[in-house]
Design a protein around this motif. Structure first.
Motif, PDB file in Angstrom:
ATOM      1  N   SER A 205     -10.513   4.189  -2.709  1.00  0.00           N
ATOM      2  CA  SER A 205     -10.794   2.787  -2.434  1.00  0.00           C
ATOM      3  C   SER A 205     -11.343   2.120  -3.692  1.00  0.00           C
ATOM      4  O   SER A 205     -12.136   2.701  -4.418  1.00  0.00           O
ATOM      5  CB  SER A 205     -11.808   2.663  -1.298  1.00  0.00           C
ATOM      6  OG  SER A 205     -11.184   2.958  -0.079  1.00  0.00           O
TER       7      SER A 205
ATOM      8  N   ASN B 226      -6.053  -0.422  -2.117  1.00  0.00           N
ATOM      9  CA  ASN B 226      -5.531   0.699  -2.909  1.00  0.00           C
ATOM     10  C   ASN B 226      -4.192   1.130  -2.335  1.00  0.00           C
ATOM     11  O   ASN B 226      -3.915   0.879  -1.161  1.00  0.00           O
ATOM     12  CB  ASN B 226      -6.502   1.883  -2.835  1.00  0.00           C
ATOM     13  CG  ASN B 226      -6.844   2.242  -1.385  1.00  0.00           C
ATOM     14  OD1 ASN B 226      -7.642   1.558  -0.750  1.00  0.00           O
ATOM     15  ND2 ASN B 226      -6.218   3.277  -0.863  1.00  0.00           N
TER      16      ASN B 226
ATOM     17  N   GLU C 248     -16.631   2.284   2.250  1.00  0.00           N
ATOM     18  CA  GLU C 248     -16.119   1.372   3.262  1.00  0.00           C
ATOM     19  C   GLU C 248     -17.123   1.178   4.400  1.00  0.00           C
ATOM     20  O   GLU C 248     -18.091   1.918   4.524  1.00  0.00           O
ATOM     21  CB  GLU C 248     -14.810   1.898   3.855  1.00  0.00           C
ATOM     22  CG  GLU C 248     -13.678   2.006   2.860  1.00  0.00           C
ATOM     23  CD  GLU C 248     -13.520   3.412   2.350  1.00  0.00           C
ATOM     24  OE1 GLU C 248     -14.524   4.165   2.341  1.00  0.00           O
ATOM     25  OE2 GLU C 248     -12.408   3.776   1.961  1.00  0.00           O
TER      26      GLU C 248
ATOM     27  N   LYS D 291       0.811  -1.218   0.000  1.00  0.00           N
ATOM     28  CA  LYS D 291       0.000   0.000   0.000  1.00  0.00           C
ATOM     29  C   LYS D 291       0.843   1.266   0.000  1.00  0.00           C
ATOM     30  O   LYS D 291       0.334   2.341  -0.307  1.00  0.00           O
ATOM     31  CB  LYS D 291      -0.927   0.024   1.224  1.00  0.00           C
ATOM     32  CG  LYS D 291      -2.129  -0.897   1.072  1.00  0.00           C
ATOM     33  CD  LYS D 291      -3.096  -0.750   2.221  1.00  0.00           C
ATOM     34  CE  LYS D 291      -3.755   0.598   2.304  1.00  0.00           C
ATOM     35  NZ  LYS D 291      -5.006   0.730   1.544  1.00  0.00           N
TER      36      LYS D 291
ATOM     37  N   SER E 260      -8.507  -1.545   2.618  1.00  0.00           N
ATOM     38  CA  SER E 260      -8.962  -1.377   1.240  1.00  0.00           C
ATOM     39  C   SER E 260      -7.760  -1.588   0.307  1.00  0.00           C
ATOM     40  O   SER E 260      -6.635  -1.227   0.646  1.00  0.00           O
ATOM     41  CB  SER E 260      -9.574   0.008   1.055  1.00  0.00           C
ATOM     42  OG  SER E 260      -8.703   1.001   1.562  1.00  0.00           O
TER      43      SER E 260
ATOM     44  N   ARG F  52       1.966   2.761   2.603  1.00  0.00           N
ATOM     45  CA  ARG F  52       1.412   3.614   3.658  1.00  0.00           C
ATOM     46  C   ARG F  52       2.515   4.351   4.398  1.00  0.00           C
ATOM     47  O   ARG F  52       3.527   3.764   4.721  1.00  0.00           O
ATOM     48  CB  ARG F  52       0.619   2.771   4.667  1.00  0.00           C
ATOM     49  CG  ARG F  52      -0.809   2.602   4.277  1.00  0.00           C
ATOM     50  CD  ARG F  52      -1.636   2.095   5.446  1.00  0.00           C
ATOM     51  NE  ARG F  52      -3.051   2.158   5.057  1.00  0.00           N
ATOM     52  CZ  ARG F  52      -4.029   1.548   5.699  1.00  0.00           C
ATOM     53  NH1 ARG F  52      -3.761   0.823   6.765  1.00  0.00           N
ATOM     54  NH2 ARG F  52      -5.268   1.654   5.302  1.00  0.00           N
TER      55      ARG F  52
ATOM     56  N   HIS G 199      -6.498  11.489   3.088  1.00  0.00           N
ATOM     57  CA  HIS G 199      -6.387  10.052   2.855  1.00  0.00           C
ATOM     58  C   HIS G 199      -6.958   9.592   1.513  1.00  0.00           C
ATOM     59  O   HIS G 199      -6.521   8.594   0.962  1.00  0.00           O
ATOM     60  CB  HIS G 199      -7.100   9.326   3.988  1.00  0.00           C
ATOM     61  CG  HIS G 199      -6.710   7.894   4.132  1.00  0.00           C
ATOM     62  ND1 HIS G 199      -5.429   7.513   4.428  1.00  0.00           N
ATOM     63  CD2 HIS G 199      -7.420   6.757   3.999  1.00  0.00           C
ATOM     64  CE1 HIS G 199      -5.376   6.197   4.494  1.00  0.00           C
ATOM     65  NE2 HIS G 199      -6.568   5.709   4.242  1.00  0.00           N
TER      66      HIS G 199
HETATM   67 MG    MG Z   1      -8.504   2.470   3.119  1.00  0.00          MG
END
Ligand code: MG
Ligand code: TXA
Length: 318
Positions: free
Chosen positions: A147, A141, A176, A51, A139, A53, A225
């Motif tokens: 998402s 992505n 979501e 991801k 999710s 992140r 986000h």
């Molecule tokens: Mg997410």
């Protein structure tokens, strides 16, 4: 990365991949999840790698029913009542983690809680049944992107970061799950989603929202986000100047005529239909590379609250 139709053979192979620490993207009734064995630290770490992140956000653990979840979280009466009402379904409960929980610590990202959910999608359920392990899944992505609601969105966003994508068609929900924390005495809505605030209060009484000044801020609530590449202009009712390069995300029957690239979330003004279309339409408009995306006002009630929450985050630029 392989993408396969989610038939029995593909689900068996996906389950074997998960048991061996692989990453499998799969459809749920909300959005596609990027799944890994929640008991395997390496597998969970691969989720964050895939991801991209910036932090270790805590992840949602998916299982077939509440009895499975009770091995790693303590469920009080409120949790049992909510589970009876909304599971399987689009509600995630943040609950106190058991000391001896056989889950990766990375799943909780350092918190003393675990977010748990029982999904209601035949492919997700068949995968959980075949794998016989809890599946941690954010999710599917890359961090900060929209998402995914189709297998193609996942492939676009994650590419070779994922071992297999199970294609089960478009997700019906399109938003979501709702995230509700029961970690403290006062139930706190951490993320609006398909299950509304009113529906939760009908079952357990008063639920505070993050806007009420709740101390906990879910890391996933970072304002940027959900940002697409194009700049978003919210509450737009007409084109701005002579900017023909701006696309329009419309809502309702009265669409301004001065845009060429237009998608309508719901021509009848139905927020449920709009929620189902939101990510796909933003994806599609964003992919066309417009100078910006103008977004018509959406009434801030019911699912409109969740849609506007997503749009505000997507619009935010640091
Ligand atoms: Mg997410
Ligand atoms: O619909 C969904 O919930 C999808 C599908 C795949 O299940 N999953 C999903 O996961 O949206 P993710 O990781 O993108 O979002 C999970 C949200 C984040 O906002 C995260 O911060 C929050 O839940 N969360 C997870 N664990 C938490 C915890 N222990 N405490 C507080 N917030 C938590």
């Amino acid at each position: 990365m392989v993408q396969r139709q989610a038939n029995d053979a593909a689900i068996r192979d996906a389950a074997a991949l998960l048991r061996n620490g692989g990453l499998v993207a799969f459809p749920t009734e909300t959005v596609y999840g990027l799944g890994a064995d929640a008991t395997n630290d390496r597998a969970v770490a691969r989720i964050f790698e895939a991801k991209g992140r910036p932090q270790f956000n805590p992840l949602i653990v998916h299982a077939l029913d509440i009895r499975v979840h009770e091995a790693w979280v303590t469920c009080d009466d409120r949790a049992l009542a909510l589970a009876a009402h909304f599971w399987p379904g689009a509600l995630t409960l943040v609950l106190p983690r058991r000391q001896d929980a056989p889950l990766s610590l990375l799943v909780s990202a350092g918190l003393e809680t675990v977010a748990v959910r029982v999904p209601d999608h035949p492919v997700a359920r068949s995968l959980l049944a075949a794998a016989e392990i809890p599946i941690a899944a954010p999710s599917a992505n890359r961090s900060g992107r929209l998402s995914p609601t189709t297998a193609a969105h996942v492939a676009d966003s994650l590419g070779d970061g994922v071992d297999m994508i199970l294609d089960g068609g478009a997700c019906a929900g399109g938003l979501e799950s709702t995230v509700l924390s029961l970690a403290e005495e006062v139930p706190t809505l951490l993320r609006p989603g398909l299950v509304t605030h009113a529906a939760l209060e009908a079952v357990i009484g008063s639920v505070r929202t993050a806007e009420d000044g709740a101390a906990i801020a879910a890391p996933g609530m970072m304002r940027s986000h959900y940002a697409p590449a194009a700049a978003l202009r919210l509450n737009a009712t007409a084109a701005q100047g002579e900017n023909e390069a701006e696309a329009l995300l419309a809502f309702g029957p009265d669409v301004p005529a001065d845009f060429t690239l237009v998608q309508n979330l719901s021509a009848t003004g139905d927020p449920v239909e709009a929620a189902a279309n939101l990510f796909r339409m933003l994806h599609d408009l964003d992919r066309a590379g417009p100078a910006g995306i103008a977004i018509m006002p959406i009434p801030d009630e019911g699912l409109g609250v969740a849609i506007n929450d997503r749009l505000k985050r997507a619009a935010h630029r640091d």
